[in-house]
Design a protein around this motif. Structure first.
Motif, short mmCIF file in Angstrom:
data_model
loop_
_atom_site.label_atom_id
_atom_site.label_comp_id
_atom_site.label_asym_id
_atom_site.label_seq_id
_atom_site.Cartn_x
_atom_site.Cartn_y
_atom_site.Cartn_z
N LEU A 148 0.82 -1.21 0.00
CA LEU A 148 0.00 0.00 0.00
C LEU A 148 0.86 1.26 0.00
CD1 LEU A 148 -2.84 -1.01 2.50
CD2 LEU A 148 -2.90 -1.01 0.00
N ALA A 149 2.00 1.17 0.67
CA ALA A 149 2.88 2.35 0.76
C ALA A 149 3.46 2.75 -0.59
CB ALA A 149 4.00 2.08 1.75
N THR A 150 3.41 1.87 -1.57
CA THR A 150 3.93 2.22 -2.89
C THR A 150 3.04 3.22 -3.62
OG1 THR A 150 2.80 0.36 -3.99
CG2 THR A 150 5.03 -0.03 -3.12
N ARG A 151 1.76 3.35 -3.19
CA ARG A 151 0.86 4.27 -3.87
C ARG A 151 0.13 5.22 -2.94
NH1 ARG A 151 -4.27 2.71 -3.26
NH2 ARG A 151 -4.78 0.55 -2.73
N LEU A 152 0.27 5.04 -1.62
CA LEU A 152 -0.36 5.93 -0.66
C LEU A 152 0.70 6.63 0.18
CD1 LEU A 152 -3.25 3.64 0.70
CD2 LEU A 152 -3.52 5.65 -0.76
N ASP A 153 0.34 7.78 0.73
CA ASP A 153 1.23 8.51 1.62
C ASP A 153 1.18 7.86 2.99
OD1 ASP A 153 2.86 10.33 2.89
OD2 ASP A 153 1.29 11.86 3.08
N THR A 154 1.85 6.73 3.12
CA THR A 154 1.80 5.97 4.36
C THR A 154 3.04 5.07 4.43
OG1 THR A 154 0.40 4.57 5.75
CG2 THR A 154 0.50 4.00 3.41
N SER A 155 3.14 4.30 5.50
CA SER A 155 4.25 3.37 5.67
C SER A 155 3.79 2.22 6.55
CB SER A 155 5.44 4.08 6.34
OG SER A 155 5.11 4.43 7.68
#
Length: 320
Positions: free
Chosen positions: A21-28
């Motif tokens: 998910l972190a590859t496309r959202l501003d998250t980790s």
């Protein structure tokens, strides 16, 4: 009284990690885990439907119970294959149960407990002697993929139980609702994506789950000290921890699979129970307190004496 005669669960094969998910959202991964307790979830591939998961979980529960037929089928879901008709008749037919009464229940994340009360009621009224209750969701199909507040939380899956006559087993099902909070968890009419007001839902979930859990214990003649296993709806690890603290239930007694499957909405509790039973965290004779909160707003709780059954827990298309 009614008892659980069999239990099964089915997860889709596609694993989606926090790093994915972190590859496309501003998250980790760290951000998601610290706020939710989730490290991965399962999502269906395009073309896989809620009824596909429901059929697999239902077949597993029937196999666990050693049965090929039941007197009624109830399906709890927020994500039916289509808005009309209900998916329960189609699910029943695919399980070889043509002619058996079948209907859906919609109570979002409290759906399994609403469905359980429904199943127990059918048996108590004499309308059925055995009921197959399935809770199935494909929440990934209604999420906004760009909303990190919801996209990271939900997973897909299905869990099922066969409920029959006997006892002691299933205690009083305590349910509640408050429609004044309907806007907190919703898919707007004509809208495509699920929406949730996270902070307000967190507070309401902890408060309502704690209250209804104590009510269910009292109606069963039990107290928190009598609980061997707490099975909270797997919404968020912080919610689960807060409810356990409010009840005075030790963390070692709290069942969880949130880290691996995320929030599977109505399917959350039966998937959790099947997983725990299949992997030895839940044993025959354990006193279980199950509690949930969902859209509507809805909430519920029930006590269970866990039966001597072999759970059938697996992945869709891989081990049946």
């Amino acid at each position: 009284m009614s008892v659980i005669l069999g239990v099964g669960a089915s997860l889709p094969p596609r694993l989606v990690t926090n790093d994915d998910l972190a590859t496309r959202l501003d998250t980790s991964d760290e951000w998601i885990r610290s706020r939710t307790g989730i490290r991965a979830r399962r999502w269906v591939e395009p073309g896989t439907t809620t009824s596909d998961l429901a059929v697999d979980a239902g077949a597993r529960a029937l196999r666990s119970a050693g049965r090929s037929t039941v007197d009624a089928v109830v399906v709890a879901t927020t994500t039916p294959d289509r808005s009309c008709p209900a998916i329960a008749p189609a699910v029943a037919a695919r399980l070889g149960l043509v002619g058996v009464p079948a209907h859906d229940v919609a109570a979002v994340c409290t759906g399994f407990l609403y469905g359980l009360a429904n199943a127990v009621g059918l048996i108590a009224s004499g309308a059925a002697r055995t009921v197959l209750l399935i809770a199935a969701e494909t929440f990934s199909t209604i999420l906004d993929p760009d909303d990190r507040g919801t996209a990271v939380i939900f997973g897909d899956g299905a869990g099922a139980v066969v409920v029959g006559e006997g006892g002691p087993g299933i205690g009083p099902c305590v349910l509640g609702s408050d429609g004044t909070g309907a806007d907190l968890i919703q898919v707007p009419a004509g809208g495509r994506h699920f929406r949730m007001s996270g902070k307000e839902v967190f507070r309401a979930a902890v408060e309502r789950m704690s209250e209804v859990a104590l009510d269910a214990l009292a109606r069963a003649g039990l107290g928190p000290a009598d609980v061997d296993r707490l099975a909270p709806h797997q919404a968020n690890q912080r919610i689960c921890d807060a409810v356990a603290r409010n009840l005075g239930v030790a963390g070692s007694k709290v069942l969880t699979d949130l880290d691996a499957v995320g929030n599977t909405a109505a399917a959350s509790i039966p998937v959790l129970l099947a997983d725990a039973a299949a992997h030895g965290a839940l044993k025959a004779g354990d006193r279980v307190l199950a509690v949930a909160f969902g859209g509507g707003l809805t909430w519920g709780a029930v006590t269970l004496t866990w039966p001597d059954v072999v759970a059938d827990f697996g992945v869709l298309g891989q081990d049946r």
